[in-house]
Design a protein around this motif. Structure first.
Motif, mmCIF file in Angstrom:
data_model
loop_
_atom_site.group_PDB
_atom_site.id
_atom_site.type_symbol
_atom_site.label_atom_id
_atom_site.label_comp_id
_atom_site.label_asym_id
_atom_site.label_seq_id
_atom_site.Cartn_x
_atom_site.Cartn_y
_atom_site.Cartn_z
ATOM 1 N N PHE A 9 0.851 -1.188 0.000
ATOM 2 C CA PHE A 9 0.000 0.000 0.000
ATOM 3 C C PHE A 9 0.890 1.242 0.000
ATOM 4 O O PHE A 9 1.685 1.439 0.914
ATOM 5 C CB PHE A 9 -0.908 0.003 1.232
ATOM 6 N N GLU A 10 0.746 2.081 -1.017
ATOM 7 C CA GLU A 10 1.562 3.293 -1.120
ATOM 8 C C GLU A 10 0.848 4.289 -2.022
ATOM 9 O O GLU A 10 0.227 3.911 -3.021
ATOM 10 C CB GLU A 10 2.941 2.977 -1.672
ATOM 11 N N LEU A 11 0.962 5.585 -1.650
ATOM 12 C CA LEU A 11 0.338 6.643 -2.430
ATOM 13 C C LEU A 11 1.268 7.828 -2.656
ATOM 14 O O LEU A 11 0.926 8.743 -3.407
ATOM 15 C CB LEU A 11 -0.945 7.121 -1.726
ATOM 16 N N GLY A 12 2.444 7.856 -2.030
ATOM 17 C CA GLY A 12 3.378 8.949 -2.260
ATOM 18 C C GLY A 12 3.833 8.983 -3.707
ATOM 19 O O GLY A 12 4.189 7.939 -4.269
ATOM 20 N N PRO A 13 3.835 10.140 -4.358
ATOM 21 C CA PRO A 13 4.114 10.192 -5.804
ATOM 22 C C PRO A 13 5.456 9.585 -6.198
ATOM 23 O O PRO A 13 5.511 8.716 -7.074
ATOM 24 C CB PRO A 13 4.068 11.696 -6.114
ATOM 25 N N ALA A 14 6.535 10.029 -5.590
ATOM 26 C CA ALA A 14 7.850 9.522 -5.976
ATOM 27 C C ALA A 14 8.027 8.065 -5.558
ATOM 28 O O ALA A 14 8.552 7.242 -6.322
ATOM 29 C CB ALA A 14 8.948 10.396 -5.365
#
Length: 838
Positions: free
Chosen positions: A494-499
């Motif tokens: 689960f990840e949503l940070g752009p970079a």
């Protein structure tokens, strides 16, 4: 593949005293020495570089004067100086007597690796122009033989290099001769000798710090390492680099016939044939024509096509972290020469000037002198520098993500941004930390072991018939997720940070893990928080406009784990919204979850509430890892951070360890008496060894809260032994010995390992942590120190060890039972939640 293995695998020889051989099967007799000819073998700022040019009349006169001076001096040396050494003398300078490998580099893993055949032959190639070796060079070159007794070392003079090219690569001979600078010919030769014979090339000023058998794996066919990286192109150019992120070529390893080395040689020969020129600066021109610039470009292309994770690919490329091959001789850019794990240390920072000579280096060639004088006299225009910096920045834009081969078994690549372009977490540039050290864990030095990745992935077992599942919340760049996938386990990331999301998805594709890693682009929370949430507020908004504007630039807001008031903003005040889910509904119930890791910047309590159905069922995950930050939890709306720890403890996660600043402070406090006294005894060494993990008992919960950092998280590792036994019994797998239960988890030693030879590292972490509460040697020594008797004792509480006071000191035995602090009870003003108290 079999043909390659048969040709290149070299079994270790029985004797540890291998002679320094002079590899030239096409010649007989002693080679003539060419006195006074010396060229460097690396591209470093401040070094001497062969080749020069004339730009002004005064330069001509200076050069002629220098030439006359060198000729007269060399003539006097021949007439009145002592006899010059021949090749046999050079061999003796490296030492032909028996060598003993230091005990510090004899771990079982590296001993076993030394017995395995390799696709890269056990040969070390080094070059030296001839003449007397300076004492420092002698020491560096001897290190390769001392630490690699099963490897053959071959030394080549300039004439040997020419003869080798003439005999082995006649098609390249003309191009080799036409290269105008000795440093360019040295570059060309190193590629050719490894292309033909395989092995490791190492500059004469490179020092070996670790046995190569522990760095070069049995199935490797090309291994190189990262050098420095820069956020600005001009900074890289001024430091002597031609890429903003550049590979070292003073040491690399390759199997015979590797396509990347063949492409390098072909490119150099073609460039010489076209009289290709890259810059008016001779130094930059050499780096681009034959040196690190060309080396970096070619290897990056091959690394993109041949990642080491694809086991059916015979030409995999591993690009190691800076710690292994790119360590500097002086502390710089987050790396020091004495950092644990350094494999090769490069000492070139001035060429011959710093190779042990305290007087004028007569061995410097006339070409080198003329090149250096001309370089100092020449004035580069600002336009030329700006153009070079522009070209460098354009190259970096074309790459975007750079592969770093993580030191893990089996190996895999993790793609990272160049320094300054990635995401910062816990005050550090995660991509830069991975590029430098090959690992990342908040609040912990990257070199410390066992790391969180070691513990969590090691507890899941090897890539056998048992397929477990990892849930990785806040996966970031995916270090934990990719390590689990490399072992064959399935992952919900689960990840949503752009970079971070860009790098994670690219790494999954690069390694071929699409069938193992499922990336969820959503933030998680409790069941009550499900619904749409703001992750990018408008710059100008009503109400709490000031705090919203400040949070708009916060990475954690974009990841979905920022301040609660920002995420609760209405749609009209928000530029971008997304849906928040409860984690239990995002993971299929049929998945056998072996480990759950949460990194949520204060939202860890809500995220674990969302996983409550998973954590409360009989076959719950045996291991839960949480980045626990009380200050951030309160900012997110979880008022009582300690209740999360107590809730998990009540669910059966009774073996708890923590790693971070609080653990380090506990170690410092417990060993303070020993260090204060001095005169360390052998039995005290165990108490002084700083552990990565500290054992956490229930009576210490409130102390953990009192000492927690307000800025950085403490990593908590929860182990449920009953769940591990239940899961092992239900699966009926032979690999259940890898589960973090049984005697090993209790602090004993377990002989169970998976097929990759990885022990139960969770048990290892807990065994280390036991030193913090039940180390008798440390307690006896602390009790013997009279001036600390009131603050340090042997600790006889219910946990069997010393209790840490909130001030960071131990209580005396008489004080512990009466004054031991208990977890704070909830007040009537703090209502409980069904699955844990906010």
């Amino acid at each position: 593949m079999d043909m390659l293995r048969g040709r290149s695998a070299v079994s270790p020889q029985a004797s540890t005293d291998l002679p320094l051989t002079h590899a030239k099967p096409w010649r007989h007799g002693r080679p003539p020495l060419r006195h006074g000819h010396c060229h460097p073998h690396s591209h470093q700022r401040g070094g001497w570089h062969c080749g020069g040019w004339a730009s002004r009349r005064v330069v001509h006169r200076v050069l002629l004067a220098l030439l006359a001076l060198v000729v007269v001096t060399r003539l006097g040396t021949h007439l009145f100086g002592g006899p010059q050494p021949d090749l046999a003398d050079l061999m003796r300078l490296n030492g032909d007597g028996p060598t003993v490998q230091p005990a510090a580099w004899r771990p079982d893993a590296e001993t076993a690796a030394a017995q395995q055949p390799k696709l890269i032959p056990r040969i070390i190639h080094q070059t030296h122009a001839g003449g007397a070796l300076p004492p420092r060079l002698r020491q560096y070159m001897a290190s390769w033989r001392q630490l690699n007794p099963g490897w053959e070392v071959r030394l080549y003079t300039d004439q040997d290099c020419l003869d080798f090219v003439r005999h082995e690569f006649p098609d390249y001979l003309e191009a080799y001769r036409r290269l105008g600078r000795g440093v360019e010919r040295a570059d060309f030769f190193r590629y050719m000798v490894v292309l033909r014979l395989g092995g490791v090339y190492a500059d004469a000023d490179a020092e070996c710090r670790r046995p190569l058998d522990g760095v070069v794996h049995s199935k490797d066919t090309l291994v190189a390492g990262w050098d420095n990286e820069f956020a600005e192109a001009r900074a890289a150019l001024e430091a002597g680099y031609v890429r903003m992120r550049q590979l070292v070529q003073w040491v690399f390893a390759g199997a015979p016939g590797h396509p990347a080395l063949k492409e390098l040689c072909d490119a150099i020969a073609a460039g010489v044939g076209r009289r290709q020129s890259f810059s008016a600066d001779a130094r930059i021109d050499a780096l681009e024509r034959t040196g690190a610039g060309l080396f970096t470009d070619v290897l990056l292309r091959h690394a993109a096509q041949h990642p080491p994770s694809r086991r059916d690919d015979p030409w995999g490329v591993r690009l190691l972290p800076r710690l292994l091959f790119g360590a500097p001789s002086r502390p710089a850019y987050g790396l020091a020469p004495d950092d644990p794990g350094v494999a090769v240390l490069h000492h070139s920072a001035g060429g011959t000037w710093e190779q042990g000579s305290s007087h004028w280096p007569w061995q410097v060639t006339v070409q080198g002198v003329t090149s250096e004088v001309a370089r100092r006299w020449r004035h580069r225009s600002e336009d030329a520098e700006a153009e070079q910096a522009k070209v460098m920045a354009e190259r970096d834009e074309a790459v975007q993500l750079y592969p770093v081969s993580v030191d893990f078994d089996p190996p895999f690549d993790l793609l990272t941004h160049r320094a300054g372009r990635g995401e910062r977490q816990s005050g550090a540039d995660v991509g830069a930390a991975i590029t430098t050290h090959g690992g990342w864990q908040p609040s912990v030095q990257p070199s410390r072991r066992p790391s969180l990745t070691d513990a969590v992935v090691g507890s899941m077992g090897g890539a056998d018939s048992r397929r477990n599942v990892l849930i990785d919340v806040g996966a970031g760049y995916g270090l934990l997720s990719l390590a689990a996938a490399a072992r064959g386990h399935r992952v919900h990331a689960f990840e949503l940070g752009p970079a971070s999301l860009e790098a994670l998805e690219a790494s999954v594709r690069h390694n071929g893990f699409e069938h193992l890693v499922e990336v969820h682009k959503e933030p998680l929370g409790s069941p009550e928080q499900e619904g749409y949430t703001c992750i990018l507020p408008k710059q100008s908004s009503g109400g709490s406009g000031g705090s919203a504007a400040a949070a708009a630039a916060n990475l954690e807001v974009q990841r979905g784990y920022g301040p609660a008031d920002v995420h609760a903003m209405p749609a009209e005040s928000c530029q971008l919204m997304t849906r928040r889910s409860a984690g239990a509904w995002a993971v299929p119930e049929t998945d056998r979850v072996a480990a759950l890791r949460v990194s949520a910047n204060g939202w860890e309590g809500f995220v674990l509430q969302g996983f409550a159905p998973l954590l409360e069922r009989p076959n719950r995950p045996p291991v839960v890892a949480v980045e626990w930050n009380p200050a951030a939890m309160r900012a997110a709306g979880w008022r009582r951070p300690l209740k999360l720890v107590e809730w998990l403890h009540g669910l059966g996660y009774c073996d708890i360890s923590h790693s971070g600043y609080v653990c380090d402070e506990r170690w410092y406090s417990i060993t303070y008496g020993i260090r204060r006294r001095g005169g360390i005894r052998p039995e005290d060494l165990a108490g002084l060894r700083q552990p990565t993990w500290c054992r956490l008992l229930p009576q210490h919960f409130s102390l953990l809260l009192d000492r927690a950092s307000g800025a950085y998280p403490e990593t908590l590792l929860f182990v449920n032994r009953a769940a591990a036994v239940a899961n092992a019994s239900s699966s009926g797998s032979s690999s259940s010995g890898n589960a973090p239960g049984g005697e090993a988890a209790a602090g004993g030693r377990s002989a169970n390992t998976d097929e990759f030879g990885v022990p139960d590292v969770v048990a290892q972490a807990l065994a280390e942590a036991a030193l913090m509460v039940a180390d008798p040697a440390a307690n006896r020594t602390a009790a013997a120190v009279s001036d600390l008797a009131a603050a340090a004792g042997n600790g006889s509480g219910s946990g069997g060890g010393a209790t840490l006071h909130a001030s960071g000191k131990q209580r005396a035995p008489g004080q512990q039972q009466a004054q031991q602090r208990q977890p704070r009870q909830p007040s009537s003003e703090e209502p409980a939640v069904q699955h844990g108290e906010q």
